[in-house]
Design an enzyme around this catalytic site. Structure first.
Site, PDB file in Angstrom:
ATOM      1  CE  LYS A 157      40.090  -8.939  88.894  1.00 35.75           C
ATOM      2  NZ  LYS A 157      39.920  -7.584  89.424  1.00 35.75           N
ATOM      3  CG  ASN A 158      36.153  -8.018  88.877  1.00 35.46           C
ATOM      4  OD1 ASN A 158      37.191  -7.921  89.546  1.00 35.46           O
ATOM      5  ND2 ASN A 158      36.068  -7.600  87.627  1.00 35.46           N
ATOM      6  CB  CYS A 167      44.917  -2.032  86.717  1.00 38.04           C
ATOM      7  SG  CYS A 167      45.292  -3.761  87.044  1.00 38.04           S
ATOM      8  NE  ARG A 189      39.646   1.309  87.884  1.00 39.26           N
ATOM      9  CZ  ARG A 189      39.991   0.061  88.191  1.00 39.26           C
ATOM     10  NH1 ARG A 189      41.263  -0.264  88.334  1.00 39.26           N
ATOM     11  NH2 ARG A 189      39.077  -0.864  88.374  1.00 39.26           N
ATOM     12  CG  ASP A 226      37.158  -6.213  83.170  1.00 40.88           C
ATOM     13  OD1 ASP A 226      37.666  -5.088  83.077  1.00 40.88           O
ATOM     14  OD2 ASP A 226      36.455  -6.559  84.132  1.00 40.88           O
ATOM     15  NE  ARG A 228      45.495  -6.619  91.203  1.00 43.63           N
ATOM     16  CZ  ARG A 228      44.901  -5.509  90.816  1.00 43.63           C
ATOM     17  NH1 ARG A 228      45.594  -4.547  90.289  1.00 43.63           N
ATOM     18  NH2 ARG A 228      43.606  -5.351  90.972  1.00 43.63           N
TER      19      ARG A 228
HETATM   20  N1  EPU Z   1      33.284   5.819  87.737  1.00 42.01           N
HETATM   21  C1  EPU Z   1      33.238   7.123  88.153  1.00 42.01           C
HETATM   22  N2  EPU Z   1      32.947   7.358  89.463  1.00 42.01           N
HETATM   23  C2  EPU Z   1      32.686   6.359  90.353  1.00 42.01           C
HETATM   24  C3  EPU Z   1      32.732   5.033  89.905  1.00 42.01           C
HETATM   25  C4  EPU Z   1      33.042   4.780  88.586  1.00 42.01           C
HETATM   26  O1  EPU Z   1      33.468   8.054  87.382  1.00 42.01           O
HETATM   27  O2  EPU Z   1      32.415   6.650  91.521  1.00 42.01           O
HETATM   28  C5  EPU Z   1      33.609   5.542  86.331  1.00 42.01           C
HETATM   29  C6  EPU Z   1      34.942   4.792  86.212  1.00 42.01           C
HETATM   30  O3  EPU Z   1      36.050   5.661  86.211  1.00 42.01           O
HETATM   31  C7  EPU Z   1      34.768   4.035  84.913  1.00 42.01           C
HETATM   32  C8  EPU Z   1      33.259   3.733  84.918  1.00 42.01           C
HETATM   33  O4  EPU Z   1      32.648   4.649  85.804  1.00 42.01           O
HETATM   34  O5  EPU Z   1      35.066   4.886  83.843  1.00 42.01           O
HETATM   35  C9  EPU Z   1      32.886   2.321  85.317  1.00 42.01           C
HETATM   36  O6  EPU Z   1      33.500   2.016  86.540  1.00 42.01           O
HETATM   37  P1  EPU Z   1      32.944   0.904  87.543  1.00 42.01           P
HETATM   38  O7  EPU Z   1      32.675   1.561  88.831  1.00 42.01           O
HETATM   39  O8  EPU Z   1      31.852   0.114  86.908  1.00 42.01           O
HETATM   40  O9  EPU Z   1      34.225  -0.007  87.684  1.00 42.01           O
HETATM   41  P2  EPU Z   1      34.906  -0.524  88.993  1.00 42.01           P
HETATM   42  O10 EPU Z   1      33.884  -0.916  89.992  1.00 42.01           O
HETATM   43  O11 EPU Z   1      35.997   0.383  89.421  1.00 42.01           O
HETATM   44  C10 EPU Z   1      34.806  -3.033  88.249  1.00 42.01           C
HETATM   45  C11 EPU Z   1      35.840  -4.111  88.093  1.00 42.01           C
HETATM   46  C12 EPU Z   1      36.711  -3.802  86.891  1.00 42.01           C
HETATM   47  C13 EPU Z   1      35.817  -3.683  85.653  1.00 42.01           C
HETATM   48  C14 EPU Z   1      34.702  -2.646  85.873  1.00 42.01           C
HETATM   49  C15 EPU Z   1      33.717  -2.572  84.725  1.00 42.01           C
HETATM   50  C16 EPU Z   1      36.216  -4.785  90.369  1.00 42.01           C
HETATM   51  C17 EPU Z   1      37.103  -4.792  91.538  1.00 42.01           C
HETATM   52  N3  EPU Z   1      36.646  -4.143  89.297  1.00 42.01           N
HETATM   53  O12 EPU Z   1      35.565  -1.841  88.436  1.00 42.01           O
HETATM   54  O13 EPU Z   1      37.565  -4.907  86.747  1.00 42.01           O
HETATM   55  O14 EPU Z   1      36.599  -3.261  84.553  1.00 42.01           O
HETATM   56  O15 EPU Z   1      33.986  -2.971  87.083  1.00 42.01           O
HETATM   57  O16 EPU Z   1      33.140  -3.804  84.497  1.00 42.01           O
HETATM   58  O17 EPU Z   1      35.130  -5.365  90.380  1.00 42.01           O
HETATM   59  C18 EPU Z   1      39.431  -6.051  85.950  1.00 42.01           C
HETATM   60  O18 EPU Z   1      38.948  -7.073  86.468  1.00 42.01           O
HETATM   61  O19 EPU Z   1      40.418  -6.084  85.155  1.00 42.01           O
HETATM   62  C19 EPU Z   1      38.824  -4.763  86.242  1.00 42.01           C
HETATM   63  C20 EPU Z   1      39.420  -3.605  85.984  1.00 42.01           C
END
Ligand code: EPU
Length: 425
Positions: A22-23, A116, A121, A304, A398
């Site tokens: 998915k990701n 979610c 985030r 995750d 999802r």
């Molecule tokens: N963060 C910030 N600012 C930013 C970006 C991130 O503060 O601009 C913080 C986030 O709030 C979080 C941390 O940094 O506390 C890590 O966030 P990251 O950006 O790595 O996560 P993401 O890109 O929003 C993706 C996956 C998530 C998975 C995370 C960590 C997708 C669409 N989502 O999220 O997947 O948990 O990386 O591996 O790729 C899931 O599949 O259930 C899911 C939530």
């Protein structure tokens, strides 16, 4: 929306074939916009996040055709229109249209992404990266307008190795002028997959798989065909299920090295895993002892898989701890797990769960609070005595491709119900 009904305690045997990640695919589809010719993506999972991305692509005039588990994407008729909230708020990954459209068209107008609610985030690191590449950013009531007359390579240091920010900056940088360096980049397998996809179109990304990505901008990206990597979180979810109920249950078409942080924890707890080149198998269930988990960026234990690990730890003897370091609000599944009979305390400002095992769960009416929390409820239902009914299952759909059929296929008593018969007057 129907609910999921599970009659628990059935031993599971046979084979579960894991789908594409998915990701990864949620980034690959918007990334396809950057291509100046047609692209084909294979091993696309059957999940609603893909449906929601398809809706945005079609809204933007991009042709996306499905052929089995493949999609053929042609963006030659792309219209760079403002993406409304009804479309972008359906999923987190809509933020990848920022990087892709900025890279391709030098401007983006879109509403804040959804996803979610497992924490605040923010997307400040994404925006900081775009600004470093020369984009101006205006935000008006949740609508983001990004513009760059000239997108120019730059050195970008990420405060934390964010998955989303790393990919988004990559997408903007592959067609920027000159060289971009992303330092402290995330190193998740999904990022490597996106880099390989872009490089096979002719992008020039170096340092793939490392924390320092070097991107030399190019003007033109050509056609390519790409196979999505196996979903390591789906794989991990089924390996956890196999550890609890497997009677010769094989989780196949996976990359076991992507879930080593999980398999090593399961082995520490006493699970006997057979690990092959592209599968993990559990031949029989044993007695397990509690273990401690701290979520980390890759290759650490993934956030995750923390929620789906909870029912496993409930079934272990002794005390286990889960420390969640990535998100502020990722224990929402605990409330219903406790209602089903688990003994769990949350402390440390909602960051630590202490699980007192071993508890036997009893089927209840429960709620999917988020994607992985919902999958955790499925596992609770599979190991519980009696009947569990899960509401709000759109979260589960999802991200878990054909979950009902996959579990039914190995002997689970699980089905979709249109209404809960026990609620009949
Ligand atoms: N963060 C910030 N600012 C930013 C970006 C991130 O503060 O601009 C913080 C986030 O709030 C979080 C941390 O940094 O506390 C890590 O966030 P990251 O950006 O790595 O996560 P993401 O890109 O929003 C993706 C996956 C998530 C998975 C995370 C960590 C997708 C669409 N989502 O999220 O997947 O948990 O990386 O591996 O790729 C899931 O599949 O259930 C899911 C939530």
């Amino acid at each position: 929306m129907p609910k999921i009904e599970i009659v628990g305690n059935k031993k599971l045997s046979g084979e579960i074939v894991v789908s594409g990640a998915k990701n990864s695919v949620v980034a690959l589809i918007p990334a396809a916009i950057l291509c100046d010719e047609k692209v084909i993506i294979d091993n696309v999972p059957n999940i609603s996040d893909v449906d929601n991305l398809e809706a945005i692509m079609k809204y933007l005039g991009v042709s996306l055709e499905r052929e089995g588990n493949s999609v053929v994407i042609d963006s030659k008729r792309l219209e760079n229109k403002s993406i409304p909230c009804e479309l972008s708020a359906k999923l987190r990954a809509s933020y990848y249209f920022m990087g892709a459209l900025l890279g391709k068209c030098r401007s983006v107008d879109m509403c804040f992404p959804g996803g979610c609610s497992i924490g605040e985030r923010p997307i400040n690191f994404h925006l900081k990266g775009f600004e470093k590449l020369g984009a101006s950013i205006r935000e008006d009531d949740g609508q983001f307008i990004l513009e760059a007359s000239d997108l120019c390579g730059s050195e970008i240091f990420l405060d934390v190795p964010s998955v989303g920010a790393t990919i988004n900056i990559l997408l903007a940088a592959v067609k920027a002028r000159g060289k971009t360096v992303i330092e402290n980049a995330a190193m998740e397998p999904e990022i490597i997959d996106v880099c390989k996809f872009l490089n096979s179109m002719g992008a020039k990304i170096g340092g793939v798989g490392s924390a320092r990505l070097e991107i030399e901008g190019v003007d033109y990206l050509h056609s390519c065909r790409h196979m999505v990597i196996p979903d390591r979180i789906e794989a991990g979810t089924y390996v956890i299920i196999a550890s609890l109920l497997g009677d010769g249950l094989k989780v196949s078409k996976i990359n076991p090295s992507h879930i080593e942080s999980l398999t090593s924890k399961l082995e520490e707890a006493g699970v006997k895993l057979e690990i092959g080149g592209d599968y993990v198998m559990v031949n029989e269930v044993g007695e397990y002892k509690g273990v401690d988990i701290t979520t980390m960026v890759y290759p650490g234990f993934p956030t995750d898989l923390q929620q789906t690990m909870t029912p496993f730890l409930v079934s272990c003897n002794g005390i286990s701890h889960i420390e969640e370091t990535i998100y502020e609000n990722r224990f929402q599944n605990i409330e219903d797990t406790v209602r089903m009979g688990a003994s769990i305390e949350i402390s440390g400002d909602n960051r630590v769960a202490t699980i007192y095992g071993k508890s036997k769960l009893v089927g209840k009416k429960v709620y999917a609070t988020d994607l992985r929390g919902g999958a955790s409820m499925v596992i609770c239902g599979l190991i519980a005595d009696g009947v569990t009914v899960i509401d709000n299952i759109h979260y589960i759909l999802r991200g878990y491709s054909d979950i009902i059929d996959k579990l039914k296929g190995v002997g689970a008593d699980i089905r979709l119900i249109d209404f809960d018969e026990s609620e009949e007057c």
